[in-house]
Design a protein around this motif. Structure first.
Motif, PDB file in Angstrom:
ATOM      1  N   ALA A  79       0.749  -1.160   0.186  1.00  0.00           N
ATOM      2  CA  ALA A  79      -0.199   0.341  -0.353  1.00  0.00           C
ATOM      3  C   ALA A  79       0.707   1.075  -0.162  1.00  0.00           C
ATOM      4  CB  ALA A  79      -1.048  -0.179   1.578  1.00  0.00           C
ATOM      5  N   ALA A  80       0.122   2.282  -1.120  1.00  0.00           N
ATOM      6  CA  ALA A  80       1.138   3.754  -0.599  1.00  0.00           C
ATOM      7  C   ALA A  80       1.708   3.882   0.792  1.00  0.00           C
ATOM      8  CB  ALA A  80      -0.001   4.554  -1.681  1.00  0.00           C
ATOM      9  N   ASN A  81       0.418   3.919   1.727  1.00  0.00           N
ATOM     10  CA  ASN A  81       1.063   4.568   3.246  1.00  0.00           C
ATOM     11  C   ASN A  81       1.896   3.502   3.948  1.00  0.00           C
ATOM     12  OD1 ASN A  81      -0.773   1.791   3.350  1.00  0.00           O
ATOM     13  ND2 ASN A  81      -2.087   3.248   5.032  1.00  0.00           N
ATOM     14  N   CYS A  82       2.130   2.753   3.022  1.00  0.00           N
ATOM     15  CA  CYS A  82       3.189   1.799   4.042  1.00  0.00           C
ATOM     16  C   CYS A  82       4.870   2.266   3.853  1.00  0.00           C
ATOM     17  CB  CYS A  82       3.631   0.456   3.812  1.00  0.00           C
ATOM     18  SG  CYS A  82       1.980  -0.834   3.591  1.00  0.00           S
ATOM     19  N   TRP A  83       5.431   2.054   5.101  1.00  0.00           N
ATOM     20  CA  TRP A  83       7.028   2.839   4.932  1.00  0.00           C
ATOM     21  C   TRP A  83       7.923   1.944   4.457  1.00  0.00           C
ATOM     22  CZ3 TRP A  83      10.330   1.166   8.723  1.00  0.00           C
ATOM     23  CH2 TRP A  83       9.652   0.559   9.396  1.00  0.00           C
ATOM     24  N   VAL A  84       9.048   2.816   3.851  1.00  0.00           N
ATOM     25  CA  VAL A  84      10.706   1.717   4.455  1.00  0.00           C
ATOM     26  C   VAL A  84      11.498   2.906   4.555  1.00  0.00           C
ATOM     27  CG1 VAL A  84      10.647   2.387   2.072  1.00  0.00           C
ATOM     28  CG2 VAL A  84      11.715   0.273   2.537  1.00  0.00           C
TER      29      VAL A  84
END
Length: 90
Positions: A79-84
Motif C-alpha cells: 500500500a502507498a501508506n506503508c513506509w520503508v
C-alpha cells in the motif's frame, strides 16, 4: 548490486523486518501483535524514496518478500501508506 541473488529477511525488534542483499539493507513494517503482518510500500513510493542502489529492485523485493511471508505464514500488504527505511550504503 546483484540482481540475481535472493533478498534475505529477518525480523527486528520494534516491529520491523530487515531485507538485505549484497551488504545493502532496508527496513519495512512488520506488526508483531497476536499475528505478524508485513507491509511493503507500492512500487511508485519505493522508487521515489529509494537510493540509487535500491532503484529497480522493487519487483524482486516483492517476490522474495512474498515467498518469505508465505514460508512464515505472515500476510503481506502492499500500500502507498506503508513506509520503508533504507540503511546507508557501506
Amino acid at each position: 548490486m546483484s540482481k540475481e541473488g535472493t533478498f534475505q529477511f529477518s525480523p527486528r525488534w520494534k516491529e520491523e523486518v530487515v531485507g538485505s542483499l549484497d551488504g545493502r539493507s532496508f527496513s519495512i513494517e512488520l506488526s508483531m501483535g497476536s499475528a505478524c503482518h508485513a507491509y511493503l510500500p507500492t512500487q511508485d513510493k519505493w522508487e521515489a524514496m529509494a537510493p540509487e542502489w535500491a532503484k529497480g529492485t522493487w519487483e524482486k523485493v516483492r517476490a522474495d518478500l512474498a515467498a518469505w511471508c508465505e514460508s512464515q505464514k505472515y500476510p503481506l500488504t502492499i500500500a502507498a501508506n506503508c513506509w520503508v527505511s533504507f540503511d546507508p550504503a557501506t
